[in-house]
Design an enzyme around this catalytic site. Sequence first.
Site, PDB file in Angstrom:
ATOM      1  N   ASP A 143      36.395  34.269  34.240  1.00  0.00           N
ATOM      2  CA  ASP A 143      36.537  34.303  32.780  1.00  0.00           C
ATOM      3  C   ASP A 143      36.595  32.907  32.168  1.00  0.00           C
ATOM      4  OD1 ASP A 143      36.738  37.122  32.954  1.00  0.00           O
ATOM      5  OD2 ASP A 143      38.855  36.919  33.453  1.00  0.00           O
ATOM      6  N   LYS A 170      31.473  31.421  31.734  1.00  0.00           N
ATOM      7  CA  LYS A 170      30.237  31.067  32.440  1.00  0.00           C
ATOM      8  C   LYS A 170      29.003  31.596  31.721  1.00  0.00           C
ATOM      9  CE  LYS A 170      31.844  32.914  36.201  1.00  0.00           C
ATOM     10  NZ  LYS A 170      33.248  33.085  35.794  1.00  0.00           N
ATOM     11  N   GLY A 183      31.733  40.127  33.843  1.00  0.00           N
ATOM     12  CA  GLY A 183      31.391  40.415  32.452  1.00  0.00           C
ATOM     13  C   GLY A 183      31.061  39.096  31.780  1.00  0.00           C
ATOM     14  N   HIS A 184      29.781  38.777  31.694  1.00  0.00           N
ATOM     15  CA  HIS A 184      29.376  37.491  31.123  1.00  0.00           C
ATOM     16  C   HIS A 184      28.957  37.695  29.666  1.00  0.00           C
ATOM     17  CE1 HIS A 184      28.628  35.647  35.362  1.00  0.00           C
ATOM     18  NE2 HIS A 184      29.894  35.867  35.079  1.00  0.00           N
ATOM     19  N   GLN A 194      32.915  35.527  38.715  1.00  0.00           N
ATOM     20  CA  GLN A 194      34.337  35.320  39.026  1.00  0.00           C
ATOM     21  C   GLN A 194      34.614  33.812  39.149  1.00  0.00           C
ATOM     22  OE1 GLN A 194      32.796  37.951  41.391  1.00  0.00           O
ATOM     23  NE2 GLN A 194      33.013  39.154  39.569  1.00  0.00           N
TER      24      GLN A 194
HETATM   25  P1  IMP Z   1      37.301  43.432  42.321  1.00  0.00           P
HETATM   26  O1  IMP Z   1      36.327  42.325  42.271  1.00  0.00           O
HETATM   27  O2  IMP Z   1      36.993  44.550  41.344  1.00  0.00           O
HETATM   28  O3  IMP Z   1      37.530  43.949  43.715  1.00  0.00           O
HETATM   29  O4  IMP Z   1      38.738  42.863  41.844  1.00  0.00           O
HETATM   30  C1  IMP Z   1      39.457  41.924  42.622  1.00  0.00           C
HETATM   31  C2  IMP Z   1      40.181  40.928  41.721  1.00  0.00           C
HETATM   32  O5  IMP Z   1      39.229  40.088  41.081  1.00  0.00           O
HETATM   33  C3  IMP Z   1      40.999  41.554  40.598  1.00  0.00           C
HETATM   34  O6  IMP Z   1      42.139  40.759  40.372  1.00  0.00           O
HETATM   35  C4  IMP Z   1      40.074  41.474  39.390  1.00  0.00           C
HETATM   36  O7  IMP Z   1      40.789  41.453  38.178  1.00  0.00           O
HETATM   37  C5  IMP Z   1      39.401  40.140  39.675  1.00  0.00           C
HETATM   38  N1  IMP Z   1      38.067  40.043  39.066  1.00  0.00           N
HETATM   39  C6  IMP Z   1      36.932  40.643  39.480  1.00  0.00           C
HETATM   40  N2  IMP Z   1      35.902  40.299  38.709  1.00  0.00           N
HETATM   41  C7  IMP Z   1      36.374  39.459  37.788  1.00  0.00           C
HETATM   42  C8  IMP Z   1      35.759  38.725  36.721  1.00  0.00           C
HETATM   43  O8  IMP Z   1      34.555  38.779  36.478  1.00  0.00           O
HETATM   44  N3  IMP Z   1      36.599  37.933  35.994  1.00  0.00           N
HETATM   45  C9  IMP Z   1      37.915  37.809  36.271  1.00  0.00           C
HETATM   46  N4  IMP Z   1      38.518  38.467  37.256  1.00  0.00           N
HETATM   47  C10 IMP Z   1      37.760  39.278  38.015  1.00  0.00           C
END
Ligand code: IMP
Length: 429
Positions: free
Chosen positions: A13, A16, A40-41, A223
């Site tokens: 977040d 990017k 989520g970009h 991420q």
């Molecule tokens: P997962 O990727 O859905 O397995 O989530 C694992 C961890 O990564 C959790 O804490 C999510 O909130 C975090 N996470 C996954 N994708 C994003 C992103 O695009 N931005 C911020 N946090 C993310």
Amino acid sequence: MSVNVLVGIQWGDEGKGKIIDVLTSGAEMVVRFQGGNNAGHTVENGDEKHVLHLVPSGILRPGVPCVIGNGVVVDPIELKKEMELLRDRGVDISSIQVSSRCHLIMPWHKLLDAFNESTAAKGKKIGTTLRGIGPSYTHKIARTGIRGGEILNKEAFKQRFMEQGEAYNKLYVPAGATALDLEAAWKDIEPALDFVKPYIQDTVVTINEAAQAGKKVLLEGAQGMFLDIDHGTYPFVTSSNTTTGGACTGTGLSPRSVTRVWGVIKAYTTRVGEGPFPTELFDDMGEHLRTKGGEFGATTGRPRRCGWFDAVACRYSCMVNGVDYLAVTKLDVLDGLDTVKMCVGYKINGEIVRNFPAEACSFAELEPVYEDLPGWKESTENARSFDELPVNAQKYLERMAKEVNAKIGIISVGPKRDQTFALISDCLG
Ligand code: IMP
């Protein structure tokens, strides 16, 4: 060659999507290399706002090939929805390529994600996005996953789908997981497979050919560093390599081809989901950053945890990622403050530590060491060069760059495309 990698330096977040959108004005190919629709970009294009989850952010620049690389996990149903939405908004989606080696997110992966989270012991819940990301990568590593290329043979695909779905029902339903109606699930997924099929390609070849032909290739990370499966705050991480190394394994480009690394860094810190966050604020200032920064997840809508800039974490992150240039985002959110704090050390059991701890348990004992820097009252939103920024904002940025050992290349002072300026002439050089 011009192969630029762009990664998140914090917990995701960082903004990017916006920086990639700005950089893609000069790019000739944009590639996602890991993660899936957990990302989520957000890209604001004139009056239009797009939130991209799987499709690379270059899609809003007509004619730029947009590749979903082999390191990504793809949910065909969600990809179809996203591509159709873009098409309906008049965006040309014909330049999308999906790797035949990417792994697919199947219906049981989403059910497993929910099952794992709901049965996790107290304190062990990760707070995932429930998109099936972890379970899909788990099956990839276990060598039982289904890959994009398998879509090309629907009969064989259906057989694998039924076998794997049955295996899920047998293994997990007795333990309390939701049962999957396989015929209904097939009905749901079949149109998505047909839709995605024409976009499947051997992207390792197309990406390498583009790079070797001297095309400007941009590898778009999702991420951020501290969600990396190896380098993040394990186990509170995502299931892929979000760092620069993942850009090579997730595309099939050799490390020798990478010419520049961009680190996107927010002027303060946020995190979604569970896990350590040394500079998290639980007071009015945390609420102020969340409200002013609009810190709510682009994928799940969850409020983000907010805190001061953490120079210890970011220095470590820039080292692991080999960052050449920083793209600093959301500087404007700090406008109007008397004092801006920066974390320059951690105190653990009475000792000052300047490296990021490897063990999640160390964070329980950790106390951030802050330095107070003078804030600025003026708005930065209309600044279009470094010199137009308030002097204290300039000093804050200079201190940030020094602390993390990287140069500042781009500064963003608001959500719009034009609220961004570069400090170097050829961003994709
Ligand atoms: P997962 O990727 O859905 O397995 O989530 C694992 C961890 O990564 C959790 O804490 C999510 O909130 C975090 N996470 C996954 N994708 C994003 C992103 O695009 N931005 C911020 N946090 C993310």
